[in-house]
Design a protein around this motif. Sequence first.
Motif, PDB file in Angstrom:
ATOM      1  N   GLU A 154     -11.238  -4.594  -2.555  1.00  0.00           N
ATOM      2  CA  GLU A 154     -10.686  -3.267  -2.252  1.00  0.00           C
ATOM      3  C   GLU A 154      -9.186  -3.243  -2.006  1.00  0.00           C
ATOM      4  OE1 GLU A 154     -12.933  -2.320   1.186  1.00  0.00           O
ATOM      5  OE2 GLU A 154     -14.731  -1.721   0.086  1.00  0.00           O
ATOM      6  N   SER A 155      -8.535  -4.378  -1.830  1.00  0.00           N
ATOM      7  CA  SER A 155      -7.116  -4.371  -1.445  1.00  0.00           C
ATOM      8  C   SER A 155      -6.172  -4.140  -2.611  1.00  0.00           C
ATOM      9  CB  SER A 155      -6.734  -5.670  -0.731  1.00  0.00           C
ATOM     10  OG  SER A 155      -6.801  -6.770  -1.625  1.00  0.00           O
ATOM     11  N   THR A 156      -6.699  -4.011  -3.837  1.00  0.00           N
ATOM     12  CA  THR A 156      -5.865  -3.684  -4.995  1.00  0.00           C
ATOM     13  C   THR A 156      -6.415  -2.456  -5.695  1.00  0.00           C
ATOM     14  OG1 THR A 156      -7.141  -5.231  -6.386  1.00  0.00           O
ATOM     15  CG2 THR A 156      -5.126  -6.075  -5.373  1.00  0.00           C
ATOM     16  N   ARG A 157      -5.488  -1.634  -6.216  1.00  0.00           N
ATOM     17  CA  ARG A 157      -5.901  -0.370  -6.844  1.00  0.00           C
ATOM     18  C   ARG A 157      -4.916  -0.004  -7.958  1.00  0.00           C
ATOM     19  NH1 ARG A 157      -7.063   4.802  -3.139  1.00  0.00           N
ATOM     20  NH2 ARG A 157      -8.824   3.429  -2.580  1.00  0.00           N
ATOM     21  N   GLN A 158      -5.441   0.670  -8.992  1.00  0.00           N
ATOM     22  CA  GLN A 158      -4.620   1.160 -10.098  1.00  0.00           C
ATOM     23  C   GLN A 158      -3.572   2.133  -9.587  1.00  0.00           C
ATOM     24  OE1 GLN A 158      -5.548   0.291 -13.475  1.00  0.00           O
ATOM     25  NE2 GLN A 158      -3.573   1.128 -14.121  1.00  0.00           N
ATOM     26  N   ARG A 159      -2.354   2.006 -10.081  1.00  0.00           N
ATOM     27  CA  ARG A 159      -1.281   2.968  -9.729  1.00  0.00           C
ATOM     28  C   ARG A 159      -1.408   4.206 -10.586  1.00  0.00           C
ATOM     29  NH1 ARG A 159      -0.212   2.398  -4.883  1.00  0.00           N
ATOM     30  NH2 ARG A 159      -2.205   1.388  -5.058  1.00  0.00           N
TER      31      ARG A 159
END
Length: 329
Positions: free
Chosen positions: A324-329
């Motif tokens: 969960e700590s990375t997400r699409q910009r």
Amino acid sequence: MAARAGVSPGLVSRLLNNDASLTVRPETREAVLDAVRELDYVPNSSAASLRRNRTEAIGLVLDRVTNPVFTEVVHGAQEAAAEFGYGLLMADAEEAEEDETFLAGIIKSRRVDGLLLQGGYGPRAAMLQRYSEAIPSVIVNSTGNGAASGVRLEDDAAARVATAHLLGLGHRNVAFVTGSPGAASDARQRGYEEALTNVGLPLRPDLAIPGGWQAEDGMRAVREWLRSGRGADADAYVVGTSVAALGVLAALAEAGVRVPDDVSVVGIHDPWFAPYVTPTLTTVALPLFELGRRSILQLMTHLESGKPPEAVISDPAPRLIVRESTRQR
């Protein structure tokens, strides 16, 4: 026991040590084994070790024995050592630096046959150099030195994987939180920089944050960096180790920066806690079990035939674990 079986002590010894050249009648063999069972005999491994001039013990010196990243390293080393009939004696490098009496005494009295030395960076490298010159040694996850060979992971590849993941999500201002000075941290920073140049992005010194390997190092580094105003446009972080990433997450939360809504975070290594923090931590897993195992094999080679060449573990390759700590910009 020899008297109970009605044979000589030498014959008992040869039979229990599986001497292939020994020829003995079946009834004699059975008499010896009956005596073993009746007397509940346990072979004297200490005496056997003395005959071989070996202690059957290996010292494992870790930067911090409580660091969760080392769990799999220890596991791999223990399993491999057991295959050779060895046990591990663990010591903390930080404590050894403060008081070298204990570890120096173990080496001087030859209570171990060799050492696995981790944490060979910064001022502590000189201490480990002295140890490796005194007894057969292997440097774990670092380059070797004049006396000891090293067993390393593909740290540069791990950082490339982490950075490429963030770039693929659309991040363009990716900061890097270094580990403590040394070969592993240098390799990870090199991999981070290669990933940026591979997509034509410039290297920005203002996005390189001097950190360390511990959670408090990550928190201190990012807290100070944010307060200085240098991190105003950072939209993602690659952290040299997932333990330090815990501190990075805390510093970002303290500053009101939301993960992953405002920034993404990736840590190198996949310790047990990564799926249980909030948000769960995206990581790049490295073969730590294999690192421990190969380090033992390297030391066994050193004990038998002298210092072996450097080893780099490339199989399995670094593996991205998205949480969960990375997400699409």
